[in-house]
Design an enzyme around this catalytic site. Structure first.
Site, short mmCIF file in Angstrom:
data_model
loop_
_atom_site.label_atom_id
_atom_site.label_comp_id
_atom_site.label_asym_id
_atom_site.label_seq_id
_atom_site.Cartn_x
_atom_site.Cartn_y
_atom_site.Cartn_z
N ALA A 34 0.82 -1.22 0.00
CA ALA A 34 0.00 0.00 0.00
C ALA A 34 0.86 1.27 0.00
O ALA A 34 0.84 2.05 -0.96
CB ALA A 34 -0.95 -0.03 1.20
N ALA A 35 1.63 1.47 1.08
CA ALA A 35 2.39 2.72 1.18
C ALA A 35 3.53 2.74 0.15
O ALA A 35 3.75 3.76 -0.53
CB ALA A 35 2.95 2.87 2.59
N ALA A 87 -4.12 -6.53 -2.79
CA ALA A 87 -5.19 -5.98 -1.96
C ALA A 87 -5.34 -6.80 -0.68
O ALA A 87 -6.14 -7.73 -0.63
CB ALA A 87 -6.50 -5.99 -2.75
N CYS A 128 -6.84 -6.07 1.88
CA CYS A 128 -8.20 -5.96 2.41
C CYS A 128 -9.15 -6.96 1.77
O CYS A 128 -10.22 -7.24 2.31
CB CYS A 128 -8.71 -4.53 2.21
SG CYS A 128 -7.50 -3.31 2.75
N VAL A 171 15.42 -6.20 2.40
CA VAL A 171 16.41 -5.23 2.89
C VAL A 171 16.73 -5.59 4.33
O VAL A 171 15.83 -5.66 5.16
CB VAL A 171 15.86 -3.79 2.77
CG1 VAL A 171 16.84 -2.80 3.38
CG2 VAL A 171 15.58 -3.45 1.33
N ASP A 180 1.79 1.30 7.88
CA ASP A 180 1.54 0.69 9.19
C ASP A 180 2.73 0.81 10.14
O ASP A 180 2.57 0.61 11.35
CB ASP A 180 1.21 -0.80 9.03
CG ASP A 180 -0.19 -1.02 8.48
OD1 ASP A 180 -0.88 -0.03 8.21
OD2 ASP A 180 -0.56 -2.20 8.31
N ASN A 197 -1.86 4.81 2.15
CA ASN A 197 -1.77 5.32 0.78
C ASN A 197 -1.49 6.82 0.76
O ASN A 197 -0.66 7.31 -0.01
CB ASN A 197 -3.06 5.02 0.02
CG ASN A 197 -3.06 3.62 -0.55
OD1 ASN A 197 -2.49 3.36 -1.61
ND2 ASN A 197 -3.64 2.68 0.17
N TYR A 211 -31.32 13.07 -0.57
CA TYR A 211 -32.48 12.32 -0.06
C TYR A 211 -33.46 11.94 -1.16
O TYR A 211 -33.86 12.75 -1.97
CB TYR A 211 -33.25 13.13 1.01
CG TYR A 211 -34.65 12.58 1.21
CD1 TYR A 211 -34.81 11.27 1.68
CD2 TYR A 211 -35.79 13.31 0.86
CE1 TYR A 211 -36.08 10.72 1.81
CE2 TYR A 211 -37.05 12.77 1.00
CZ TYR A 211 -37.20 11.46 1.47
OH TYR A 211 -38.45 10.91 1.59
#
Ligand code: FAD
Length: 833
Positions: A10-11, A40, A42, A80, A292, A314, A435
């Site tokens: 993500a990041a 993904a 999620c 790394v 995170d 993100n 509405y």
């Protein structure tokens, strides 16, 4: 400039993609130790549940697509292992092969995410204990589930037993998806509630919904140890319970992945995450961090916190890239906006919750409202539970949470936006929101929360809170201003019932200085009562925030003891004889649609419908109010009606009630006097052939519909009809186990007496029945039970065939020959099938 990014999901993927958009000349290298980038996370639970069937849809980008589209050098399988800040290089190890090399950088982005917590418990390394974070984790879990499903289909093996440890967002998504695949799921949670980021009263309706869908929820306990046995992994809980599992998934939270940062001497924050400024810069001017792994200020509370969420990861990645490329953008705070789907329910929150505000010593006030997701008269809506927290003086929003069925995400997003922009509850009153009946209400739930909250600041309303009961009502007149019927079903212990319409007259003689604590179902009628009392000179009045709907989330109070005030009963006195409700139905069933009606609407409509029926008639009522699960049975018991079935349906339930009182003479019986005898029928079901047992149940249901009584005695092969398809595990002697395996296990497994053709004939007849809307055998069995038929299992056969009572479906009685002969002696008709 050369940009190196550690972590490519993500990041990390956001940093790389944004950096390319800002600097076409930069050399961008992404080093990812896993075998996938930009996937993904999620969506992982939903592929396990096969809601997302195509695994490749989770892989949003590949190294090739990123190279082609953005000219980014993406290297997977590269870990790394160290940073040399002086030399500005990272040390990289190839995961397959172990070769190491140095990669230089001008700007380094650390986006290594977080690692799932695996507590150091005995047996935790058993291969049946999983976590869910990456594609590989998902593949392993799904393989276990797929295998269990395949066996179940092929050889009728019992459903997979799954234990999910942790009832946060990921744990609940997984529980739902495992259940969706046929698993029996236990959820174990250390806290006293599910969804720990939410406040108790918002989590409780979701917990009830989860249980109503068949998930076993165990709160205030935790997994203590895992013990492997040949049959199962035994999960020992802190409360000494043992759960048997084929699959365990730990979803107890994540820890920021900071080994690299720590090794390089970068500053860490108070919660162990990487410390960053608002530009996502670390304590080294050449290193940025996002996702995170970092700590950011909380939008409301101001202090640094970890917030492992995809949206912030993100946006932080984007800000980090901006600053690496010379721009001056800022990431100011995280408000923790989150949402989760739990079967048909949705829940979530934004900003601070009440516990956090208390812990931080922030002054706040809460309001609770329970409007519908959209106009009640338009199908498909249900009550929502919405809580808004705000500054008691300025009205500034501090947090909001909601759960319900429709329109929850929309309200959360409106409130999250308002909170981010520093809005007050007075602003909520003024919001003009989209509405039309399918989408909302002319006074949107967000407006409603604004009205109530603003009223408290203006001094037009004073609240008391369910969690402060009973102290909050000590020395006060506790007034329930709902109708007598509602009061009689359930009320707060110690309350006096004065319906709103009678209040103005009743209060004339009361001491105006005695405190009055009011409540109704959701807070609206008690608000009207509040205004009436205050304007009559009562000096200390307060109304319960959220009414009994909120109260019942806090206090598990039994249905009311019989009322001491005069009430108008729903049923006439003659009907209140539970004993005569018993077996007989008249054959008349009325359909009643109460969807969209909030409490007490469904009960009022049900009561008036039942009033017009004859004893023995039935009502099938569709209700979207989840509270009906408690209210419906209480209403039936109190008024002498029988609740025959209550099944989940959308947000609520479909329930079948039979009106109490002596059944009217069955119309067919009077029309056909040739049918002599006492109106009772006995069956001996000896055969285990599908066609013969079907015939038995068709006749039995017909007899029940005609108001007659039915007893069915199941012996020898016929007893297989009553076996459970998924009996609980038990130790069996060898012969019993062999018999058990050779014989059909339940009504759904019986085969035709003729033309079975290795199962093809049976499958064909089932299809023809289905096409012609003929109920299946299991449905006929259920309907006979619901209609009051006595299903009696022959105990001698049980002994012979090694069948235990736990192997039989619910509601079966055990009996011997004497039982059958006794039934037969009272019967006009006895059939041997
Ligand atoms: P990650 O996405 O974990 O990526 C970090 C990457 O860095 C990993 O691929 C890792 O292999 C790699 N890495 C780590 N160390 C190294 C190293 N030394 N060298 C090379 N590579 C390394 N959030 C929501 O907001 N909504 C949701 O509905 C939601 N659902 C979720 C469901 C699941 C099952 C999971 C697991 C998470 C969910 N989240 C959700 C959280 C969200 O996915 C994370 O907040 C987000 O992915 C964090 O992004 P990240 O880049 O910081 O970390």
């Amino acid at each position: 400039m050369k940009i190196v990014v550690v972590g490519g999901v993500a990041a990390g993927a956001s940093v790389a993609a944004r950096a390319r958009r800002l600097d076409e000349d930069a050399e961008i290298v992404v080093l990812e130790r896993g075998h996938h980038v930009s996937f993904a996370n999620c969506g992982l639970p939903y592929h396990v549940g096969e809601v997302i069937t195509d695994r490749s849809r989770l892989l949003l980008q590949t190294p090739d697509s990123l190279r082609e589209m953005l000219d980014i050098d993406v290297r997977t399988g590269q870990e790394v292992v160290a940073i040399d800040r002086d030399a500005r290089t990272v040390r990289v190890r190839e995961v397959d092969g172990g070769r190491e090399y140095d990669e230089p950088y001008d700007a380094l982005a650390l986006c290594p995410g977080a690692d799932p917590v695996r507590p150091p418990l005995a047996g935790i390394d058993d291969p049946r204990v999983h976590v869910l974070r990456r594609i590989g984790d998902m593949d392993r879990i799904k393989a276990v589930v797929d295998e269990a499903c395949a066996h179940r289909k092929a050889d009728g093996r019992a459903p997979l037993r799954a234990v999910v440890v942790g009832a946060g967002y990921i744990g609940l998504e997984l529980a739902e998806n495992l259940h969706h695949r046929g698993a029996r799921v236990h959820v174990v949670e250390l806290a006293g509630q599910i969804l720990p980021p939410l406040d108790h009263e918002i989590a409780v309706p979701v917990e009830q919904h989860l249980r109503s869908r068949g998930i076993d929820v165990r709160l205030s306990t935790a997994a203590a140890a895992f013990e492997p046995t040949p049959e199962a992994l035994r999960v020992e809980l802190q409360d000494s319970t043992v759960l048997e599992a084929d699959l365990v998934v730990l979803a107890v939270g994540v820890r920021p992945s900071v080994e690299l940062a720590r090794g390089a001497g970068l500053e860490l924050g108070p919660h162990g995450g990487v410390l960053v400024d608002t530009h996502m810069g670390t304590s080294d001017p050449h290193i940025w961090a996002a996702g995170d792994a970092v700590e950011t200020p909380h939008t409301v509370l101001g202090d640094l916190r970890l917030a492992p969420l995809a949206g912030p990861a993100n946006r932080q990645g984007r800000v980090a890239a901006d600053n690496m490329c010379g721009r001056d953008s800022e990431y100011r705070s995280t408000q923790g906006t989150s949402v989760v789907k739990v079967f048909d329910m949705v829940a979530g929150g934004t900003g601070a919750n009440e516990r956090q505000l208390v812990a931080a010593g922030v002054a706040y006030r809460a309001v609770h409202v329970h409007p519908s997701g959209h106009a009640g008269y338009y199908p498909g809506t249900a009550t929502m539970h919405l809580k808004v927290l705000f500054d008691p003086e300025s009205g500034r929003l501090l947090g909001a949470q909601a759960c319900g069925f429709d329109g929850i995400d929309k309200r959360l997003d409106v409130l999250a936006t308002a909170l981010r922009l520093g809005a007050t509850v007075f602003d909520l009153e003024e919001l003009e929101l989209a509405y039309a009946p399918p989408f909302g209400a002319a006074k949107d739930p967000v407006n409603m929360a604004g009205f109530v909250a603003a009223n408290t600041i203006r001094g037009d309303l004073r609240l008391w809170y369910a969690q402060d009961y009973p102290q909050a009502v000590e020395g006060a007149r506790l007034l329930d201003v709902r109708t007598a019927e509602e009061f009689d079903l359930w009320h707060v212990p110690g309350a006096q019932n004065v319906p709103l319409g009678e209040l103005r007259a009743a209060c004339e003689t009361w001491d105006r200085d005695q405190p009055v604590r009011l409540y109704c179902a959701v807070g609206f009628r008690s608000y009207l009562a509040y205004r009436a009392l205050v304007q009559r000179g009562f000096t200390d009045v307060a109304t319960l925030s959220g009414g009994s709907q909120t109260f019942r989330a806090w206090h598990d109070v039994e249905p009311a003891e019989p009322s001491t005030v005069p009430t108008t009963p729903y049923g006439e006195a003659a009907e209140v004889h539970a004993a005569v409700v018993a077996h007989r139905g008249s054959g008349v069933t009325v359909e009643l649609d109460c969807a969209g009606l909030a409490c007490p609407g469904p009960l009022m409509k049900l009561a008036s419908t039942v009033k017009g029926l004859a004893p023995g008639d039935e009502v099938r009522v569709h209700v979207s109010d989840p509270g009906f699960a408690n209210d419906g049975p209480a209403w039936a018991a109190r008024n002498g009606h029988a609740l025959l079935a209550m099944d989940p349906e959308g947000p609520g339930y479909v329930a079948r009630f039979r009106k109490g009182g002596a059944a009217a003479p069955a119309p067919v019986a009077t029309a056909a006097p040739a049918q002599a005898g006492p109106g009772k029928n006995s069956f001996v079901v000896f055969s285990g052939d599908l066609d013969k047992v079907l015939a038995a149940f068709i006749i039995a249901n017909g007899a029940l519909a005609m108001g007659e009584e039915v007893s069915m005695f199941f012996t020898f092969w016929g007893l297989n009809t009553l076996r459970r398809s998924d009996p609980p595990q038990r130790d069996k002697p060898l012969m019993d186990a062999m018999f058990g395996r050779m014989m059909p296990q339940g009504a759904d497994q019986l085969t035709l007496s003729q033309m079975n053709m290795f199962g093809a004939g049976t499958a064909m007849i089932k299809k023809v029945m289905k096409d012609n809307a003929v109920p299946s055998l299991p449905e006929l069995v259920a309907s006979a039970q619901a209609g009051g038929a006595r299903l009696i299992a022959c105990t001698m056969t049980m002994d012979l065939l090694g069948i235990a009572s736990s192997d039989l479906i619910d509601g079966v009685e055990l009996g011997g020959v004497a039982t059958f002969l006794g039934e037969a002696a009272q019967s006009g008709t006895t059939l041997f099938i």
